[in-house]
Design a protein around this motif. Structure first.
Motif, PDB file in Angstrom:
ATOM      1  N   TYR A 153       2.234   0.813   1.950  1.00 35.69           N
ATOM      2  CA  TYR A 153       1.529   1.537   0.903  1.00 35.69           C
ATOM      3  C   TYR A 153       1.117   0.592  -0.216  1.00 35.69           C
ATOM      4  O   TYR A 153       1.855  -0.310  -0.591  1.00 35.69           O
ATOM      5  N   LEU A 154      -0.087   0.827  -0.752  1.00 38.79           N
ATOM      6  CA  LEU A 154      -0.673  -0.016  -1.784  1.00 38.79           C
ATOM      7  C   LEU A 154      -1.147   0.845  -2.939  1.00 38.79           C
ATOM      8  O   LEU A 154      -1.846   1.844  -2.726  1.00 38.79           O
ATOM      9  N   CYS A 155      -0.784   0.458  -4.174  1.00 40.56           N
ATOM     10  CA  CYS A 155      -1.207   1.225  -5.346  1.00 40.56           C
ATOM     11  C   CYS A 155      -2.648   0.864  -5.715  1.00 40.56           C
ATOM     12  O   CYS A 155      -3.270   0.008  -5.094  1.00 40.56           O
ATOM     13  N   ALA A 156      -3.180   1.503  -6.744  1.00 43.44           N
ATOM     14  CA  ALA A 156      -4.577   1.332  -7.138  1.00 43.44           C
ATOM     15  C   ALA A 156      -4.803   0.144  -8.075  1.00 43.44           C
ATOM     16  O   ALA A 156      -5.935  -0.111  -8.472  1.00 43.44           O
ATOM     17  N   ASN A 157      -3.770  -0.592  -8.412  1.00 46.33           N
ATOM     18  CA  ASN A 157      -3.892  -1.741  -9.311  1.00 46.33           C
ATOM     19  C   ASN A 157      -4.749  -2.828  -8.654  1.00 46.33           C
ATOM     20  O   ASN A 157      -4.449  -3.263  -7.539  1.00 46.33           O
ATOM     21  N   PRO A 158      -5.821  -3.307  -9.306  1.00 45.35           N
ATOM     22  CA  PRO A 158      -6.670  -4.351  -8.715  1.00 45.35           C
ATOM     23  C   PRO A 158      -5.922  -5.649  -8.407  1.00 45.35           C
ATOM     24  O   PRO A 158      -6.247  -6.338  -7.438  1.00 45.35           O
ATOM     25  N   GLU A 159      -4.918  -5.991  -9.211  1.00 46.33           N
ATOM     26  CA  GLU A 159      -4.129  -7.198  -8.944  1.00 46.33           C
ATOM     27  C   GLU A 159      -3.351  -7.052  -7.637  1.00 46.33           C
ATOM     28  O   GLU A 159      -3.242  -8.007  -6.870  1.00 46.33           O
ATOM     29  N   CYS A 160      -2.838  -5.862  -7.377  1.00 43.67           N
ATOM     30  CA  CYS A 160      -2.118  -5.619  -6.125  1.00 43.67           C
ATOM     31  C   CYS A 160      -3.075  -5.704  -4.938  1.00 43.67           C
ATOM     32  O   CYS A 160      -2.722  -6.238  -3.887  1.00 43.67           O
ATOM     33  N   ALA A 161      -4.291  -5.188  -5.100  1.00 47.41           N
ATOM     34  CA  ALA A 161      -5.281  -5.241  -4.019  1.00 47.41           C
ATOM     35  C   ALA A 161      -5.634  -6.688  -3.678  1.00 47.41           C
ATOM     36  O   ALA A 161      -5.778  -7.045  -2.503  1.00 47.41           O
ATOM     37  N   GLU A 162      -5.729  -7.532  -4.694  1.00 46.68           N
ATOM     38  CA  GLU A 162      -6.042  -8.945  -4.457  1.00 46.68           C
ATOM     39  C   GLU A 162      -4.897  -9.637  -3.708  1.00 46.68           C
ATOM     40  O   GLU A 162      -5.129 -10.373  -2.746  1.00 46.68           O
ATOM     41  N   LYS A 163      -3.673  -9.377  -4.128  1.00 47.06           N
ATOM     42  CA  LYS A 163      -2.523  -9.985  -3.455  1.00 47.06           C
ATOM     43  C   LYS A 163      -2.339  -9.426  -2.049  1.00 47.06           C
ATOM     44  O   LYS A 163      -1.901 -10.128  -1.152  1.00 47.06           O
ATOM     45  N   PHE A 164      -2.692  -8.146  -1.848  1.00 43.44           N
ATOM     46  CA  PHE A 164      -2.534  -7.517  -0.540  1.00 43.44           C
ATOM     47  C   PHE A 164      -3.460  -8.152   0.493  1.00 43.44           C
ATOM     48  O   PHE A 164      -3.131  -8.183   1.680  1.00 43.44           O
ATOM     49  N   SER A 165      -4.595  -8.690   0.056  1.00 46.22           N
ATOM     50  CA  SER A 165      -5.514  -9.332   1.000  1.00 46.22           C
ATOM     51  C   SER A 165      -4.864 -10.546   1.663  1.00 46.22           C
ATOM     52  O   SER A 165      -5.252 -10.942   2.752  1.00 46.22           O
ATOM     53  N   LYS A 166      -3.839 -11.119   1.013  1.00 47.25           N
ATOM     54  CA  LYS A 166      -3.121 -12.272   1.559  1.00 47.25           C
ATOM     55  C   LYS A 166      -1.773 -11.880   2.164  1.00 47.25           C
ATOM     56  O   LYS A 166      -1.081 -12.712   2.725  1.00 47.25           O
ATOM     57  N   TYR A 167      -1.420 -10.610   2.074  1.00 51.56           N
ATOM     58  CA  TYR A 167      -0.123 -10.103   2.536  1.00 51.56           C
ATOM     59  C   TYR A 167      -0.089 -10.065   4.060  1.00 51.56           C
ATOM     60  O   TYR A 167      -1.018  -9.604   4.707  1.00 51.56           O
ATOM     61  N   SER A 168       1.000 -10.552   4.638  1.00 48.26           N
ATOM     62  CA  SER A 168       1.089 -10.601   6.096  1.00 48.26           C
ATOM     63  C   SER A 168       1.760  -9.369   6.689  1.00 48.26           C
ATOM     64  O   SER A 168       1.551  -9.054   7.854  1.00 48.26           O
ATOM     65  N   GLY A 169       2.580  -8.686   5.929  1.00 52.14           N
ATOM     66  CA  GLY A 169       3.265  -7.504   6.446  1.00 52.14           C
ATOM     67  C   GLY A 169       4.149  -7.837   7.623  1.00 52.14           C
ATOM     68  O   GLY A 169       3.949  -7.353   8.720  1.00 52.14           O
ATOM     69  N   ARG A 170       5.123  -8.686   7.406  1.00 49.71           N
ATOM     70  CA  ARG A 170       6.007  -9.147   8.486  1.00 49.71           C
ATOM     71  C   ARG A 170       6.431  -7.993   9.379  1.00 49.71           C
ATOM     72  O   ARG A 170       6.902  -6.966   8.890  1.00 49.71           O
ATOM     73  N   PRO A 171       6.298  -8.154  10.670  1.00 50.98           N
ATOM     74  CA  PRO A 171       6.752  -7.081  11.563  1.00 50.98           C
ATOM     75  C   PRO A 171       8.272  -6.944  11.513  1.00 50.98           C
ATOM     76  O   PRO A 171       8.973  -7.939  11.354  1.00 50.98           O
ATOM     77  N   ARG A 172       8.752  -5.724  11.639  1.00 44.73           N
ATOM     78  CA  ARG A 172      10.189  -5.470  11.589  1.00 44.73           C
ATOM     79  C   ARG A 172      10.737  -5.350  12.998  1.00 44.73           C
ATOM     80  O   ARG A 172      10.091  -4.828  13.884  1.00 44.73           O
ATOM     81  N   ARG A 173      11.946  -5.839  13.169  1.00 46.02           N
ATOM     82  CA  ARG A 173      12.601  -5.756  14.471  1.00 46.02           C
ATOM     83  C   ARG A 173      13.233  -4.382  14.627  1.00 46.02           C
ATOM     84  O   ARG A 173      13.812  -3.853  13.689  1.00 46.02           O
ATOM     85  N   ARG A 174      13.128  -3.834  15.804  1.00 47.02           N
ATOM     86  CA  ARG A 174      13.736  -2.527  16.062  1.00 47.02           C
ATOM     87  C   ARG A 174      15.249  -2.656  16.138  1.00 47.02           C
ATOM     88  O   ARG A 174      15.778  -3.624  16.645  1.00 47.02           O
ATOM     89  N   ARG A 175      15.914  -1.613  15.682  1.00 46.53           N
ATOM     90  CA  ARG A 175      17.377  -1.579  15.764  1.00 46.53           C
ATOM     91  C   ARG A 175      17.804  -1.185  17.166  1.00 46.53           C
ATOM     92  O   ARG A 175      17.172  -0.360  17.808  1.00 46.53           O
ATOM     93  N   GLY A 176      18.895  -1.754  17.614  1.00 42.90           N
ATOM     94  CA  GLY A 176      19.464  -1.364  18.891  1.00 42.90           C
ATOM     95  C   GLY A 176      18.750  -1.913  20.102  1.00 42.90           C
ATOM     96  O   GLY A 176      19.096  -1.607  21.222  1.00 42.90           O
TER      97      GLY A 176
END
Length: 83
Positions: free
Chosen positions: A56-79
């Motif tokens: 989820y991303l808020c409406a802040n323009p600074e967050c939108a700029e940083k999100f363009s470089k965000y990788s969103g590391r994949p999470r490992r499944r439990r079990g």
């Protein structure tokens, strides 16, 4: 879900912006999920119906700029077997 005591309506769920870590009502944030093609891109999900873990991303323009470089590391499944 909890109900609002004054109106009797359900309370809007709260989610956190992945960049600024601020908490906002879910309706105020934009949801992104991993692309179905299997690459590491995060694509917008305006209707919030695509499968997968939402970012989820808020409406802040600074967050939108940083999100363009965000990788969103994949999470490992439990079990699982560590795959």
């Amino acid at each position: 879900m909890m109900r609002n005591e004054t109106t009797g309506r359900r309370a809007d769920p709260t989610r956190m912006c992945v960049i600024c870590r601020g908490r906002f009502p879910k309706s105020a944030l934009r949801r992104h999920v991993a692309a179905a093609t299997g690459d590491a891109r995060l694509v917008p999900d305006p209707r919030a119906v695509m499968p997968g873990r939402g970012h989820y991303l808020c409406a802040n323009p600074e967050c939108a700029e940083k999100f363009s470089k965000y990788s969103g590391r994949p999470r490992r499944r439990r079990g699982g077997n560590g795959e």
